[in-house]
Design an enzyme around this catalytic site. Sequence first.
Site, PDB file in Angstrom:
ATOM      1  NE  ARG A 106      -3.831   0.651   1.953  1.00  0.00           N
ATOM      2  CZ  ARG A 106      -5.042   0.717   2.497  1.00  0.00           C
ATOM      3  NH1 ARG A 106      -5.227   1.392   3.607  1.00  0.00           N
ATOM      4  NH2 ARG A 106      -6.063   0.098   1.937  1.00  0.00           N
TER       5      ARG A 106
ATOM      6  CG  HIS B  25      -8.393   0.080  -2.792  1.00  0.00           C
ATOM      7  ND1 HIS B  25      -7.609  -1.016  -2.476  1.00  0.00           N
ATOM      8  CD2 HIS B  25      -8.995   0.454  -1.617  1.00  0.00           C
ATOM      9  CE1 HIS B  25      -7.731  -1.286  -1.190  1.00  0.00           C
ATOM     10  NE2 HIS B  25      -8.566  -0.417  -0.646  1.00  0.00           N
TER      11      HIS B  25
ATOM     12  CD  GLN C 141     -13.032  -1.773  -0.539  1.00  0.00           C
ATOM     13  OE1 GLN C 141     -12.273  -1.699   0.413  1.00  0.00           O
ATOM     14  NE2 GLN C 141     -14.258  -2.282  -0.417  1.00  0.00           N
TER      15      GLN C 141
ATOM     16  CG  ASP D 123     -13.216   6.758  -1.059  1.00  0.00           C
ATOM     17  OD1 ASP D 123     -13.080   6.598   0.170  1.00  0.00           O
ATOM     18  OD2 ASP D 123     -12.244   6.765  -1.852  1.00  0.00           O
TER      19      ASP D 123
ATOM     20  CB  CYS E 215     -13.758   1.569   0.090  1.00  0.00           C
ATOM     21  SG  CYS E 215     -13.437   3.340   0.149  1.00  0.00           S
TER      22      CYS E 215
ATOM     23  NE  ARG F  56     -10.379  -5.107   0.651  1.00  0.00           N
ATOM     24  CZ  ARG F  56      -9.588  -4.120   1.087  1.00  0.00           C
ATOM     25  NH1 ARG F  56     -10.124  -3.071   1.665  1.00  0.00           N
ATOM     26  NH2 ARG F  56      -8.278  -4.173   0.911  1.00  0.00           N
TER      27      ARG F  56
HETATM   28  N1  NVA Z   1      -9.750   7.053  -1.295  1.00  0.00           N
HETATM   29  C1  NVA Z   1      -9.420   6.523   0.009  1.00  0.00           C
HETATM   30  C2  NVA Z   1      -9.690   5.053   0.028  1.00  0.00           C
HETATM   31  C3  NVA Z   1      -9.419   4.392   1.368  1.00  0.00           C
HETATM   32  C4  NVA Z   1      -9.687   2.919   1.356  1.00  0.00           C
HETATM   33  C5  NVA Z   1      -7.960   6.812   0.305  1.00  0.00           C
HETATM   34  O1  NVA Z   1      -7.129   6.685  -0.611  1.00  0.00           O
HETATM   35  O2  NVA Z   1      -7.657   7.184   1.434  1.00  0.00           O
HETATM   36  N1   CP Z   2     -11.116   0.023   2.507  1.00  0.00           N
HETATM   37  C1   CP Z   2      -9.862  -0.096   2.923  1.00  0.00           C
HETATM   38  O1   CP Z   2      -8.917  -0.342   2.154  1.00  0.00           O
HETATM   39  O2   CP Z   2      -9.721   0.008   4.276  1.00  0.00           O
HETATM   40  P1   CP Z   2      -8.370   0.187   5.079  1.00  0.00           P
HETATM   41  O3   CP Z   2      -7.799   1.534   4.700  1.00  0.00           O
HETATM   42  O4   CP Z   2      -8.769   0.108   6.517  1.00  0.00           O
HETATM   43  O5   CP Z   2      -7.421  -0.917   4.701  1.00  0.00           O
END
Ligand code: NVA
Ligand code: CP
Length: 303
Positions: free
Chosen positions: A102, A129, A132, A219, A259, A287
């Site tokens: 990540r 993502h 997800q 989101d 998400c 997930r």
């Molecule tokens: N758009 C959000 C998704 C989190 C799962 C982010 O990148 O923080």
């Molecule tokens: N939706 C998602 O990826 O959650 P986290 O940021 O908690 O991993």
Amino acid sequence: MKHLLKLMDLSTEEIIDILNLADQLKYEKKNGIEHHILKGKTLGMIFQKSSTRTRVSFEVGMYDLGGQALFLSSRDLQIGRGEPVEDTARVLSRYLDGIMIRTFEQKEVETLAQYGSIPIINGLTDYCHPCQVLADLMTIREHKGHISGNKLCFIGDGNNMANSLIVGGIKTGMSVAIACPKEHKPDAEIMKWASENGSFLCTDNVEEAADGADVLYTDVWASMGQEEEAAARKLKFAGYQINEKILGVANPGCMVQHCLPAHRGEEITADVFEAHANELFDEAENRLHAQKAVLVRCMAGNK
Ligand code: NVA
Ligand code: CP
């Protein structure tokens, strides 16, 4: 499938295969049937951003499959002090059987795959993502009985979630509509591809996008790494919200997906969130099952 870098790399058949395996693994887990398909294998999980769902579901997923997961925070890794990704990829490939990462830049994930010799799984970048959205597709199929033919409407920022939902939605036969402010549209190449390969709309008019939707998705307005823009974004995104009024223009029985984490009162009202909590937490649960399917497809048979 060697890696999961982005959904654009997967065929429709590969996506459906993952969803089918995910359904099977979910059923088997609920019935106490164990499969130690990844016995003796180790997944390294590099996190340059926070996580609840991704971290825990990958860690539990590896355990369920008989392997183990290592949590590698970039704060502790030399990568956080400037060691090149190219070198990190080649070193970690000597110890591990797969890496979940990540991070911010998609290029970093692609470079890991290019220089490493083990499967790389994208656990979120600023661009996409994919894990997800595989869980989202699984949840839509579980609740609606089918994916193809549904209208998916995403309301909010046109970044990672929107990009992956467009690709996953179009590849599985959904019609996809995005409602976002003009300056926050999804990736231009993805939108072009979507228009050429399915039914796609991008508008700044929320009601137009939500009209006749079977799934409404949102989101956060400020993603990880955009914390300093949060106040400005609250003004810019005001109105890009899932609420009772917008559900009124969607189809009866419309699902609500997010998400998570969610900000009640911003991208979704507290009432709508609670009314759709069952779907939202099925989505979060999935997930685990969807990623176990990805882990099996990427890592079983690789050593
Ligand atoms: N758009 C959000 C998704 C989190 C799962 C982010 O990148 O923080
Ligand atoms: N939706 C998602 O990826 O959650 P986290 O940021 O908690 O991993």
